[in-house]
Enzyme design. Structure first.
Site, PDB file in Angstrom:
ATOM      1  CD1 TRP A  11      88.147  84.850   6.546  1.00 15.04           C
ATOM      2  CD2 TRP A  11      89.132  85.934   8.232  1.00 15.04           C
ATOM      3  NE1 TRP A  11      87.269  85.815   7.013  1.00 15.04           N
ATOM      4  CE2 TRP A  11      87.854  86.487   8.046  1.00 15.04           C
ATOM      5  CE3 TRP A  11      89.941  86.447   9.256  1.00 15.04           C
ATOM      6  CZ2 TRP A  11      87.353  87.531   8.840  1.00 15.04           C
ATOM      7  CZ3 TRP A  11      89.440  87.484  10.052  1.00 15.04           C
ATOM      8  CH2 TRP A  11      88.174  88.014   9.842  1.00 15.04           C
ATOM      9  CE1 TYR A  49      98.440  79.835   5.728  1.00 17.74           C
ATOM     10  CE2 TYR A  49      97.921  77.570   6.349  1.00 17.74           C
ATOM     11  CZ  TYR A  49      98.288  78.498   5.390  1.00 17.74           C
ATOM     12  OH  TYR A  49      98.501  78.104   4.094  1.00 17.74           O
ATOM     13  CB  ALA A 141      93.865  86.249   9.839  1.00 13.68           C
ATOM     14  CE  LYS A 192      88.916  92.677   0.504  1.00 16.01           C
ATOM     15  NZ  LYS A 192      90.089  91.990   1.030  1.00 16.01           N
ATOM     16  CG  ASN A 257      94.371  90.249  -2.722  1.00 21.93           C
ATOM     17  OD1 ASN A 257      94.327  89.532  -3.707  1.00 21.93           O
ATOM     18  ND2 ASN A 257      93.669  89.994  -1.628  1.00 21.93           N
TER      19      ASN A 257
HETATM   20  N1  LIG Z   1      93.565  86.223   5.883  1.00 20.28           N
HETATM   21  C1  LIG Z   1      92.738  87.225   6.174  1.00 20.28           C
HETATM   22  O1  LIG Z   1      93.061  88.135   6.943  1.00 20.28           O
HETATM   23  C2  LIG Z   1      91.383  87.245   5.566  1.00 20.28           C
HETATM   24  C3  LIG Z   1      91.034  86.340   4.592  1.00 20.28           C
HETATM   25  N2  LIG Z   1      89.766  86.369   4.063  1.00 20.28           N
HETATM   26  C4  LIG Z   1      89.364  85.396   3.066  1.00 20.28           C
HETATM   27  O2  LIG Z   1      89.391  84.105   3.645  1.00 20.28           O
HETATM   28  C5  LIG Z   1      89.554  83.132   2.601  1.00 20.28           C
HETATM   29  C6  LIG Z   1      90.620  82.149   3.033  1.00 20.28           C
HETATM   30  O3  LIG Z   1      91.865  82.811   2.955  1.00 20.28           O
HETATM   31  P1  LIG Z   1      93.037  82.702   4.027  1.00 20.28           P
HETATM   32  O4  LIG Z   1      92.594  82.026   5.249  1.00 20.28           O
HETATM   33  O5  LIG Z   1      93.587  84.073   4.151  1.00 20.28           O
HETATM   34  O6  LIG Z   1      94.028  81.779   3.245  1.00 20.28           O
HETATM   35  P2  LIG Z   1      95.575  81.614   3.514  1.00 20.28           P
HETATM   36  O7  LIG Z   1      96.250  82.245   2.361  1.00 20.28           O
HETATM   37  O8  LIG Z   1      95.943  82.021   4.882  1.00 20.28           O
HETATM   38  O9  LIG Z   1      95.744  80.034   3.474  1.00 20.28           O
HETATM   39  C7  LIG Z   1      95.629  79.311   2.307  1.00 20.28           C
HETATM   40  C8  LIG Z   1      94.587  78.242   2.496  1.00 20.28           C
HETATM   41  O10 LIG Z   1      94.387  77.626   1.243  1.00 20.28           O
HETATM   42  C9  LIG Z   1      94.528  76.233   1.389  1.00 20.28           C
HETATM   43  N3  LIG Z   1      95.086  75.706   0.153  1.00 20.28           N
HETATM   44  C10 LIG Z   1      96.245  76.092  -0.428  1.00 20.28           C
HETATM   45  N4  LIG Z   1      96.420  75.366  -1.559  1.00 20.28           N
HETATM   46  C11 LIG Z   1      95.360  74.534  -1.655  1.00 20.28           C
HETATM   47  C12 LIG Z   1      94.952  73.550  -2.603  1.00 20.28           C
HETATM   48  N5  LIG Z   1      95.692  73.287  -3.683  1.00 20.28           N
HETATM   49  N6  LIG Z   1      93.801  72.899  -2.377  1.00 20.28           N
HETATM   50  C13 LIG Z   1      93.040  73.166  -1.323  1.00 20.28           C
HETATM   51  N7  LIG Z   1      93.361  74.092  -0.389  1.00 20.28           N
HETATM   52  C14 LIG Z   1      94.513  74.756  -0.574  1.00 20.28           C
HETATM   53  C15 LIG Z   1      95.467  76.053   2.562  1.00 20.28           C
HETATM   54  O11 LIG Z   1      95.298  74.784   3.129  1.00 20.28           O
HETATM   55  C16 LIG Z   1      94.970  77.160   3.475  1.00 20.28           C
HETATM   56  O12 LIG Z   1      93.822  76.735   4.143  1.00 20.28           O
HETATM   57  C17 LIG Z   1      89.882  83.932   1.331  1.00 20.28           C
HETATM   58  O13 LIG Z   1      88.739  84.051   0.550  1.00 20.28           O
HETATM   59  C18 LIG Z   1      90.296  85.297   1.860  1.00 20.28           C
HETATM   60  O14 LIG Z   1      90.029  86.344   0.937  1.00 20.28           O
HETATM   61  C19 LIG Z   1      88.827  87.260   4.495  1.00 20.28           C
HETATM   62  C20 LIG Z   1      89.132  88.170   5.470  1.00 20.28           C
HETATM   63  C21 LIG Z   1      90.427  88.238   6.073  1.00 20.28           C
HETATM   64  O1  LIG Z   2      90.030  90.775   3.349  1.00 22.22           O
HETATM   65  C1  LIG Z   2      91.028  91.068   3.946  1.00 22.22           C
HETATM   66  C2  LIG Z   2      91.050  92.141   4.942  1.00 22.22           C
HETATM   67  O2  LIG Z   2      89.763  92.609   5.245  1.00 22.22           O
HETATM   68  C3  LIG Z   2      92.292  90.338   3.637  1.00 22.22           C
HETATM   69  O3  LIG Z   2      92.883  90.846   2.501  1.00 22.22           O
HETATM   70  P1  LIG Z   2      94.152  90.111   1.883  1.00 22.22           P
HETATM   71  O4  LIG Z   2      93.682  88.766   1.396  1.00 22.22           O
HETATM   72  O5  LIG Z   2      94.648  90.975   0.772  1.00 22.22           O
HETATM   73  O6  LIG Z   2      95.170  89.977   2.965  1.00 22.22           O
END
Ligand SMILES: NC(=O)C1=CN([C@@H]2O[C@H](COP(=O)(O)OP(=O)(O)OC[C@H]3O[C@@H](n4cnc5c(N)ncnc54)[C@H](O)[C@@H]3O)[C@@H](O)[C@H]2O)C=CC1
Ligand SMILES: O=C(CO)COP(=O)(O)O
Length: 329
Positions: A11, A49, A141, A192, A257
């Site tokens: 993200w 990523y 993302a 959600k 999720n």
């Molecule tokens: N991926 C998406 O499409 C979306 C994600 N989000 C939110 O964005 C936030 C970030 O999620 P994503 O980018 O999806 O994560 P991701 O699942 O793509 O990446 C994992 C992240 O966590 C970090 N990480 C993993 N283990 C770790 C540790 N032990 N200590 C510190 N960092 C660690 C990694 O370096 C990486 O930055 C979450 O709250 C997610 O719900 C919100 C909207 C969309």
């Molecule tokens: O928030 C999200 C989409 O809007 C991402 O959901 P997930 O973390 O389940 O992929």
């Protein structure tokens, strides 16, 4: 304008791409992985990523030290999973947040304190909610990487902050809007994820589309009960920041999720599912916080109860599924 983005996952990478479309912005991007920082500096891609996305070095500077990344910026965007937020910000103090707007892109809760992200930032770094906003809406993302049309909603009690930031994120393939319901979108985003986990679990157990549709409609009612109890306000729950985000997470092939839940439903252990995914399912942590908070709230939340029982009480999947079936209508 300088904007700092905190986080190296999918993200954060998508947000950096969106902001790079805006000629007014320079991005200072922090991630904990030093090799990834070097890779971005030399080769202009995040190696782990959304690695197809290219970043222009004159617009995007990657940093390994968080203090360097936030230096001189007007806006700090938080985009690490909630479970790692406190640790990621460890090197920062109150002064690093002075006079800056803080935008949470996180859809989770702080596991140790069961706080929403904005409450944590308010308490620990004394940033009032009026200087904070959250990025909401159905948006994966992976689709941003492909420049698929997406819609985001920026929420802040200071509507002009929400509107200004929405304007910065508006681009060819992302359309933005602004609302003032900060807590509403934060709680909905947390919920959600829990619902998508439960959808994945039941799908893994063999439930079909008919059952999932019932789950998702019951989930809206569960979210409505929660919001009425803990963040009462006039809001349009059918808007994309609420219902839209629930739908995309419950149904999308990209949902972490849902995929995580699906593995659990098919009999994987939590550890194996986590290893298999290499990404974070926020709902796994959030369900623990919501279940804990609900000991006081006492809200009727059958879907949350189901996900918690399966993931943390190690109850029989079949027994919990039967009890969930009896709670839905
Ligand atoms: N991926 C998406 O499409 C979306 C994600 N989000 C939110 O964005 C936030 C970030 O999620 P994503 O980018 O999806 O994560 P991701 O699942 O793509 O990446 C994992 C992240 O966590 C970090 N990480 C993993 N283990 C770790 C540790 N032990 N200590 C510190 N960092 C660690 C990694 O370096 C990486 O930055 C979450 O709250 C997610 O719900 C919100 C909207 C969309
Ligand atoms: O928030 C999200 C989409 O809007 C991402 O959901 P997930 O973390 O389940 O992929």
């Amino acid at each position: 304008m300088k904007v700092s983005v905190i986080g190296g996952g999918s993200w954060a990478t998508a947000i950096v791409k969106i902001l790079s479309e805006n000629s007014r912005i320079n991005i200072r991007w922090w991630m904990r992985n030093a090799d990834a920082v070097e890779h971005i500096r030399k080769l202009h891609h995040n190696p782990k990523y959304l690695s197809s996305v290219e970043f222009h070095p004159s617009k995007v500077k990657a940093y390994h030290k968080i203090k360097d990344a936030v230096k001189g910026s007007e806006i700090i965007i938080l985009a690490v999973p909630a479970a790692f937020l406190a640790e990621s910000l460890n090197d920062l103090s109150l002064k690093h947040f002075e006079n800056k707007a803080v935008i949470s892109a996180i859809k989770g809760m702080i596991p140790e304190t069961h706080q929403l992200v904005t409450d944590f930032i308010k308490e620990k770094y004394q940033v009032p909610l009026e200087r904070q906003a959250a990025i909401a809406g159905p948006c994966h993302a992976e689709e941003v990487a492909f420049e698929k049309n997406s819609y985001l909603t920026i929420a802040s009690p200071d509507i002009s902050l929400a509107e200004n930031f929405a304007d910065l994120m508006n681009c060819r393939y992302v359309r933005t809007s602004a609302i003032s319901d900060l807590y509403g979108v934060e709680y909905t985003a947390v919920m959600k994820n829990i619902v998508a986990l439960a959808c994945g679990i039941t799908h893994g157990l063999g439930a079909g589309d008919n059952f999932q549709a019932v789950m998702v409609s019951n989930a809206m009612l569960e979210i409505k009960r929660l919001l009425s109890a803990v963040a009462p306000a006039e809001r349009e729950l059918n808007a994309s920041a609420y219902l839209g985000d629930l739908l995309v997470t419950a149904y999308s092939q990209f949902s972490r999720n849902r995929s995580f839940g699906n593995m659990i439903g098919r009999g994987y252990s939590v550890k194996t599912a986590q290893l298999e995914m290499n990404m974070i399912a926020e709902g796994y942590y959030a369900v623990k916080s919501i279940a804990k908070l609900n000991e006081q709230w006492q809200i009727d939340m059958p879907i949350t109860r189901f996900a918690h029982a399966v993931l943390y009480e190690k109850n029989s999947l079949k027994k919990e599924f039967n009890s969930l079936k009896n709670s839905l209508f």
